[in-house]
Design an enzyme around this catalytic site. Structure first.
Site, PDB file in Angstrom:
ATOM      1  N   LYS A 152      67.211   7.727  90.548  1.00  7.50           N
ATOM      2  CA  LYS A 152      68.080   6.988  89.631  1.00  7.50           C
ATOM      3  C   LYS A 152      69.530   7.325  89.964  1.00  7.50           C
ATOM      4  O   LYS A 152      70.008   8.428  89.692  1.00  7.50           O
ATOM      5  CB  LYS A 152      67.795   7.396  88.182  1.00  7.50           C
ATOM      6  CG  LYS A 152      68.527   6.505  87.199  1.00  7.50           C
ATOM      7  CD  LYS A 152      68.975   7.221  85.937  1.00  7.50           C
ATOM      8  CE  LYS A 152      70.244   7.969  86.096  1.00  7.50           C
ATOM      9  NZ  LYS A 152      71.458   7.140  86.270  1.00  7.50           N
TER      10      LYS A 152
ATOM     11  N   GLY B 279      75.215  16.595  89.415  1.00  9.71           N
ATOM     12  CA  GLY B 279      76.103  15.975  88.437  1.00  9.71           C
ATOM     13  C   GLY B 279      76.802  17.042  87.619  1.00  9.71           C
ATOM     14  O   GLY B 279      76.921  18.192  88.046  1.00  9.71           O
TER      15      GLY B 279
ATOM     16  N   GLU C 188      72.438  21.036  90.766  1.00 10.93           N
ATOM     17  CA  GLU C 188      73.712  21.198  91.492  1.00 10.93           C
ATOM     18  C   GLU C 188      74.792  20.638  90.589  1.00 10.93           C
ATOM     19  O   GLU C 188      74.933  19.417  90.461  1.00 10.93           O
ATOM     20  CB  GLU C 188      73.667  20.410  92.810  1.00 10.93           C
ATOM     21  CG  GLU C 188      72.672  20.938  93.817  1.00 10.93           C
ATOM     22  CD  GLU C 188      73.133  22.229  94.493  1.00 10.93           C
ATOM     23  OE1 GLU C 188      74.200  22.756  94.124  1.00 10.93           O
ATOM     24  OE2 GLU C 188      72.402  22.709  95.373  1.00 10.93           O
TER      25      GLU C 188
ATOM     26  N   CYS D 213      82.280  18.040  94.411  1.00 12.87           N
ATOM     27  CA  CYS D 213      81.864  19.217  93.641  1.00 12.87           C
ATOM     28  C   CYS D 213      82.525  20.474  94.171  1.00 12.87           C
ATOM     29  O   CYS D 213      83.146  21.214  93.420  1.00 12.87           O
ATOM     30  CB  CYS D 213      80.354  19.345  93.669  1.00 12.87           C
ATOM     31  SG  CYS D 213      79.668  19.260  95.324  1.00 12.87           S
TER      32      CYS D 213
ATOM     33  N   GLU E 259      87.357  21.634  85.239  1.00  9.26           N
ATOM     34  CA  GLU E 259      87.208  20.866  86.480  1.00  9.26           C
ATOM     35  C   GLU E 259      87.935  19.533  86.326  1.00  9.26           C
ATOM     36  O   GLU E 259      87.533  18.704  85.513  1.00  9.26           O
ATOM     37  CB  GLU E 259      85.715  20.623  86.746  1.00  9.26           C
ATOM     38  CG  GLU E 259      85.462  19.865  88.025  1.00  9.26           C
ATOM     39  CD  GLU E 259      83.998  19.512  88.242  1.00  9.26           C
ATOM     40  OE1 GLU E 259      83.277  19.195  87.271  1.00  9.26           O
ATOM     41  OE2 GLU E 259      83.570  19.538  89.412  1.00  9.26           O
TER      42      GLU E 259
HETATM   43  P1  NAD Z   1      77.192  13.020  85.269  1.00  8.84           P
HETATM   44  O1  NAD Z   1      76.538  14.287  84.875  1.00  8.84           O
HETATM   45  O2  NAD Z   1      77.963  12.280  84.269  1.00  8.84           O
HETATM   46  O3  NAD Z   1      76.123  11.982  85.839  1.00  8.84           O
HETATM   47  C1  NAD Z   1      75.281  12.293  86.923  1.00  8.84           C
HETATM   48  C2  NAD Z   1      73.995  11.501  86.797  1.00  8.84           C
HETATM   49  O4  NAD Z   1      73.307  11.918  85.630  1.00  8.84           O
HETATM   50  C3  NAD Z   1      74.182   9.994  86.681  1.00  8.84           C
HETATM   51  O5  NAD Z   1      73.176   9.363  87.432  1.00  8.84           O
HETATM   52  C4  NAD Z   1      73.980   9.753  85.193  1.00  8.84           C
HETATM   53  O6  NAD Z   1      73.531   8.447  84.905  1.00  8.84           O
HETATM   54  C5  NAD Z   1      72.911  10.767  84.877  1.00  8.84           C
HETATM   55  N1  NAD Z   1      72.828  11.158  83.462  1.00  8.84           N
HETATM   56  C6  NAD Z   1      73.772  11.067  82.497  1.00  8.84           C
HETATM   57  N2  NAD Z   1      73.314  11.554  81.324  1.00  8.84           N
HETATM   58  C7  NAD Z   1      72.052  11.975  81.553  1.00  8.84           C
HETATM   59  C8  NAD Z   1      71.062  12.619  80.753  1.00  8.84           C
HETATM   60  N3  NAD Z   1      71.265  12.905  79.474  1.00  8.84           N
HETATM   61  N4  NAD Z   1      69.888  12.947  81.336  1.00  8.84           N
HETATM   62  C9  NAD Z   1      69.660  12.709  82.643  1.00  8.84           C
HETATM   63  N5  NAD Z   1      70.554  12.084  83.450  1.00  8.84           N
HETATM   64  C10 NAD Z   1      71.736  11.730  82.914  1.00  8.84           C
HETATM   65  O7  NAD Z   1      78.086  13.396  86.549  1.00  8.84           O
HETATM   66  P2  NAD Z   1      79.077  12.442  87.351  1.00  8.84           P
HETATM   67  O8  NAD Z   1      80.299  12.209  86.498  1.00  8.84           O
HETATM   68  O9  NAD Z   1      78.321  11.278  87.894  1.00  8.84           O
HETATM   69  O10 NAD Z   1      79.451  13.391  88.590  1.00  8.84           O
HETATM   70  C11 NAD Z   1      80.504  14.296  88.562  1.00  8.84           C
HETATM   71  C12 NAD Z   1      79.985  15.706  88.370  1.00  8.84           C
HETATM   72  O11 NAD Z   1      79.009  16.026  89.345  1.00  8.84           O
HETATM   73  C13 NAD Z   1      81.087  16.749  88.577  1.00  8.84           C
HETATM   74  O12 NAD Z   1      80.985  17.731  87.583  1.00  8.84           O
HETATM   75  C14 NAD Z   1      80.758  17.356  89.933  1.00  8.84           C
HETATM   76  O13 NAD Z   1      81.263  18.649  90.150  1.00  8.84           O
HETATM   77  C15 NAD Z   1      79.277  17.283  89.939  1.00  8.84           C
HETATM   78  N6  NAD Z   1      78.751  17.342  91.298  1.00  8.84           N
HETATM   79  C16 NAD Z   1      78.110  18.475  91.703  1.00  8.84           C
HETATM   80  C17 NAD Z   1      77.642  18.582  93.009  1.00  8.84           C
HETATM   81  C18 NAD Z   1      76.941  19.823  93.505  1.00  8.84           C
HETATM   82  O14 NAD Z   1      76.328  19.775  94.562  1.00  8.84           O
HETATM   83  N7  NAD Z   1      76.994  20.929  92.802  1.00  8.84           N
HETATM   84  C19 NAD Z   1      77.819  17.512  93.888  1.00  8.84           C
HETATM   85  C20 NAD Z   1      78.457  16.360  93.427  1.00  8.84           C
HETATM   86  C21 NAD Z   1      78.910  16.300  92.120  1.00  8.84           C
END
Ligand code: NAD
Length: 468
Positions: A170, A221, A243, A277, A374
């Site tokens: 997803k 995320g 992650e 990230c 962040e």
């Molecule tokens: P987000 O957490 O808002 O969303 C990520 C994903 O989770 C999306 O597909 C979203 O639809 C889904 N999601 C949202 N609510 C959910 C829930 N309650 N249950 C399950 N899934 C849900 O993150 P974002 O804004 O898309 O990405 C940015 C964040 O990701 C930043 O904090 C960044 O540091 C982090 N990130 C981490 C890494 C890593 O490898 N550590 C890599 C890339 C991004």
């Protein structure tokens, strides 16, 4: 306009609802995302479960071959994927942009294809033979963010299927199209049901986290979402790889040469407009060279072209979405109000597009959100220090621990400081340089579990000990 669909059991599935996907460079509609529902997720999990019973028995060499074929197919469609990615994500085609991301997806896929997890013999003697086998887990739910959607999808999907699992992915509703296309291409090389995609609202991710048919969730995320996933997964005791976010610190030591490190510092922080990230998100510079580092960074930033991702001259694109744009704007505003000196940027022009200029803020310290949280955007706080122990303590004061870096000339001294940083990865005279053979993951609230290399592949297996 192209009519996109979900991909379940090797077939395109039409949905009743669609949601607009916006080009962040122009504000115009790229296309429409199919909005999947709970019943679509159930169908995808059922297809993946059925496929698992066959895929897990496929000989290891055949699964490796399928992954190699996937790498070739992605490579053959790299230009198409890069363009789609730029349209929905905003990043430029060139530089560290879409072509770079698709190239990374191919490189990771190739490398992972060639990994293997042979049976380990723990004991073989008069007392008997003990073997350690690694078995696939089952259906893996993959939930991905909007910053590097294609590469991260490959980081999830390829090791999962290489180890014999099947997948339901997803993507973020902000960047769903490149993932649908990626999964279509991947399906050309696999039996139906091994990899499925269900696009939709966040709720689909939530349902995946508690779905009884999903054995593991691999999530990239934010930390906030990671917490919710962990809670939702508790009922079925799913395996998790999380992650999450980072607030990576870089420390410039007094013996650094500003001219030599400026390019690495800049791209360590501003790769993908800071929406990475493990980007450099807080820079600590020793008093003795603080002004020079600020000057060099400002001069470097002046020649960077921020513009529409489709333009050949752009080296950085827009912020991906309104919410993130507003977070960056409010953090910079607050830093200014608290005495921060904006060296460059800080004042976004009116639209169209979510363009935020490359922004450097000097004379800031802890106690403002630009430093403490962040920012995930193109604004870097530069913090002055005079005592190294204090700088290390401040670097470690974050609840996150994804990456960190140390910059200077004495390699041994740099290594010693690097090891004092509480982070899953530390770099010397660079930041954020990840590679397919080196495990990557966070400590503290940046998550747990690692990706990449053999350690990453093992995360998609469970151990079975056989006492022969
Ligand atoms: P987000 O957490 O808002 O969303 C990520 C994903 O989770 C999306 O597909 C979203 O639809 C889904 N999601 C949202 N609510 C959910 C829930 N309650 N249950 C399950 N899934 C849900 O993150 P974002 O804004 O898309 O990405 C940015 C964040 O990701 C930043 O904090 C960044 O540091 C982090 N990130 C981490 C890494 C890593 O490898 N550590 C890599 C890339 C991004």
């Amino acid at each position: 306009m192209q009519r996109w669909g979900l991909l379940i059991d090797g077939r395109k599935v039409e949905t009743d609802d669609f949601q607009e996907v916006i080009n962040p460079s122009t504000g115009s509609v790229v296309s429409a995302m199919p909005v999947g529902r709970a019943r679509d997720l159930d169908a995808a999990v059922a297809a993946a479960s059925k496929a698992f019973s066959v895929w897990k028995e496929v000989p290891d060499s055949q699964r490796a071959e399928a992954c190699r074929a996937i790498a070739k197919t992605i490579d053959a469609h790299s230009e198409e994927l890069a363009r789609l990615l730029t349209l929905e994500q905003g990043k430029p085609m060139n530089g560290l942009g879409s072509r770079f991301e698709i190239g990374g997806a191919v490189a990771w896929t190739r490398y992972t294809a060639d990994l293997s997890l042979p049976v380990e013999v723990l004991q073989d003697g008069a007392e008997g033979r003990v073997e350690l086998h690694r078995k696939p887990i089952g259906v893996v739910g993959s939930i991905t963010p909007w910053n590097w959607p294609v590469m991260i999808a490959c980081w999830h999907i390829i090791p999962a299927i290489r180890a014999g699992n099947t997948v339901v992915i997803k993507p973020s509703p902000l960047t769903p199209l490149s993932t649908i296309r990626l999964v279509e291409l991947i399906n050309e090389e696999l039996p139906p049901g091994v990899v499925n995609v269900v696009t939709g609202e966040n709720e689909i991710g939530s349902l995946m986290s508690s779905h009884p048919g999903i054995a593991k969730v691999t999530f990239t995320g934010s930390t906030a979402t990671g917490r919710k996933i962990m809670q939702n997964a508790a009922g079925t005791l799913k395996r998790l790889t999380l992650e999450l976010g980072g607030n990576d610190a870089g420390i410039v030591l007094p013996d650094a040469e500003p001219k030599k490190i400026v390019e690495g510092l800049f791209w360590g922080a501003f790769i993908n407009c800071g929406q990475t990230c493990a980007a450099l998100k807080r820079l600590y510079v020793h008093d003795s060279l603080y002004d020079e580092v600020c000057r060099e960074l400002t001069a470097y930033a002046k020649q960077v072209v921020v513009g529409d991702g489709l333009s050949d001259s752009s080296t950085l694109g827009p912020v991906q979405n309104r919410r993130q744009f507003e977070i960056v704007s409010s953090f910079v505003k607050e830093a200014r109000e608290k005495g921060g000196r904006v060296l460059i940027g800080g004042d976004p022009a009116d639209g169209p597009g979510w363009f935020y200029p490359v922004t450097l803020v000097a004379d800031v310290d802890h106690g403002c959100r630009l430093v403490d949280e962040e920012q995930f955007g193109p604004a870097l706080p530069i913090i002055r220090y005079s005592d190294l122990d204090e700088a290390v303590e401040k670097a470690n004061s974050s609840s996150m621990g994804l990456g960190g870096s140390v910059w200077g000339s004495d390699h041994e001294a740099l290594k010693q400081v690097a090891q004092r940083i509480e982070a899953g990865s530390v770099w010397i005279n660079k930041h954020g340089a990840i590679q397919p053979n080196a495990p990557f993951g966070g400590v503290k609230q940046s998550g747990f579990g690692v990706e990449f290399g053999l350690e990453g592949l093992k995360e998609f297996t469970v151990v079975q000990t056989v006492f022969c």
